[in-house]
Design a protein around this motif. Structure first.
Motif, short mmCIF file in Angstrom:
data_model
loop_
_atom_site.label_atom_id
_atom_site.label_comp_id
_atom_site.label_asym_id
_atom_site.label_seq_id
_atom_site.Cartn_x
_atom_site.Cartn_y
_atom_site.Cartn_z
N MET A 160 51.33 15.58 41.72
CA MET A 160 50.11 15.28 41.00
C MET A 160 49.02 16.31 41.31
N GLN A 161 48.87 16.63 42.59
CA GLN A 161 47.84 17.59 42.99
C GLN A 161 48.08 18.95 42.35
N PHE A 162 49.35 19.33 42.24
CA PHE A 162 49.70 20.61 41.60
C PHE A 162 49.16 20.65 40.18
N TRP A 163 49.37 19.59 39.41
CA TRP A 163 48.96 19.58 38.02
C TRP A 163 47.45 19.46 37.88
N ILE A 164 46.81 18.72 38.77
CA ILE A 164 45.35 18.62 38.71
C ILE A 164 44.73 20.00 38.91
N ILE A 165 45.26 20.77 39.85
CA ILE A 165 44.75 22.13 40.09
C ILE A 165 44.95 23.00 38.86
N ASN A 166 46.11 22.93 38.25
CA ASN A 166 46.39 23.76 37.07
C ASN A 166 45.56 23.33 35.86
N LEU A 167 45.34 22.04 35.71
CA LEU A 167 44.51 21.57 34.60
C LEU A 167 43.08 22.06 34.77
N CYS A 168 42.56 21.97 35.99
CA CYS A 168 41.20 22.47 36.26
C CYS A 168 41.12 23.98 36.04
N CYS A 169 42.16 24.70 36.48
CA CYS A 169 42.18 26.16 36.29
C CYS A 169 42.23 26.52 34.81
N ALA A 170 43.02 25.79 34.03
CA ALA A 170 43.11 26.05 32.58
C ALA A 170 41.74 25.86 31.93
N PHE A 171 41.06 24.78 32.28
CA PHE A 171 39.73 24.52 31.74
C PHE A 171 38.75 25.62 32.13
#
Length: 369
Positions: A1-12
């Motif tokens: 979950m933490q992996f995807w949260i980081i990538n979602l924030c980075c994409a934004f």
């Protein structure tokens, strides 16, 4: 979950940053080449303003996603690549539709494209989504109907594709309205896909949200006298509409989100687009009733009505976006407890009463003059 949260924030954040770099360059080129949206009797703005902001949207999203994919692979993380591989067919056709409308939008903004030609392209985009395996196969209780056959689902998917694209295109009438409504929709889509475990689609939603947040700043707060203001144009509205359609149809055929009470998938997929869709239906019916071409522009949209009762542009924009957010939240929550048909009836009644009230206010204002 933490992996995807980081990538979602980075994409934004990457999309917001890159859009902030690209838009000033578009403004510079537009003013040097005199590529403006000229004011006229139908338009609200009074200064020459470039309408090429949408040129930045999809290249920035695709570049940011590709950059994140490359960085993740370099660091030994395969998750994004795996997610893409699991959804490669719909993603491939979906990206093709967005790029096709991107090219049509650029042509329309620069030299103009007949609305019939745009309709043909939009129909082809609907066909492409079906080819990617994304089509409406379940009405989730609308009129008591659940699973539907191919002969009904395919034409319905094409109709919804064309309808949503044009609804977003037509709602783009005052500063920040289209980008505000679409930002709210992408926020809901991003959260919905994240909660349902479809993380790459969530990344697409948050990446596009990042683009729109930066564009919103230039569109709403940019000073035309300092050559800092820009419109998204058809390039932006067509591609954003297509992305919303792609994500909406994908969400409608996804499994219900058990972690938040199983809201109706059809409500979750399309209620974020309720305001522009209801508005375009009312406008089309009004034009037909008055013997006008339903595809030619006028000043009868919801934002025009709000301006007519004395609201300022920014107040009207905030009002419409706030109403959209409220309707979206209410519909999603109520869909857990109430039959979808009662929700549809309630939405129609609320929208009809609101428009009757606005029309009466306008008539009283005109009679007082």
């Amino acid at each position: 979950m933490q992996f995807w949260i980081i990538n979602l924030c980075c994409a934004f954040l990457l999309c917001a940053l890159f859009t902030g770099i690209v838009i000033p360059q578009i403004l510079l080129i537009a003013f040097r080449k005199q590529l403006f949206d000229e004011p006229d009797g139908r338009k609200i703005h009074h200064s020459v303003i470039p309408r090429l902001g949408g040129i930045a949207f999809k290249p920035v999203v695709f570049f940011s996603i590709a950059l994140l994919l490359g960085v993740n692979l370099t660091l030994g993380h395969q998750e994004i690549l795996t997610e893409m591989g699991n959804n490669i067919r719909p993603l491939a056709f979906g990206f093709c539709t967005i790029m096709l409308l991107y090219l049509v939008g650029i042509a329309d903004d620069l030299i103009g494209v007949r609305y019939r030609a745009k309709f043909v392209i939009q129909i082809l985009c609907g066909v492409a989504l079906i080819s990617g395996g994304m089509w409406i196969n379940d009405l989730h209780g609308v009129l008591g109907i659940y699973e539907i056959p191919v002969w009904l689902g395919w034409p319905l998917t094409i109709f919804i594709t064309v309808f949503i694209i044009n609804a977003i295109n037509l709602i783009d009438g005052i500063d920040g309205l289209a980008s505000g409504l679409c930002s709210a929709a992408f926020l809901f889509y991003g959260l919905a896909f994240y909660l349902s475990g479809r993380y790459f689609y969530s990344m697409l939603a948050f990446a596009t949200l990042g683009v729109l947040v930066t564009f919103f700043y230039y569109n709403v707060f940019g000073d035309p006298n300092k050559q800092k203001k820009i419109f998204m144009g058809d390039t932006g509205s067509l591609t954003i509409g297509m992305m919303l359609c792609f994500l909406g149809i994908t969400l409608s055929v996804s499994e219900p989100i058990a972690s938040v009470g199983n809201p109706n998938p059809l409500v979750l997929a399309f209620v974020p687009l309720l305001v522009p869709c209801c508005d375009v239906v009312r406008v089309y019916l009004h034009r037909i009733r008055n013997g006008k071409n339903p595809f030619l522009p006028d000043k009868n949209h919801i934002h025009h009505k709000l301006l007519a009762v004395g609201m300022r542009q920014r107040t009207a924009m905030i009002t419409v976006v706030s109403v959209s957010l409220l309707l979206t939240l209410c519909n999603i929550v109520l869909s857990i407890y109430i039959n979808i048909n009662w929700l549809i009836i309630g939405d129609v009644v609320v929208w009809t009463l609101a428009n009757i009230w606005l029309s009466n206010r306008i008539k009283r204002s005109l009679s007082a003059l």
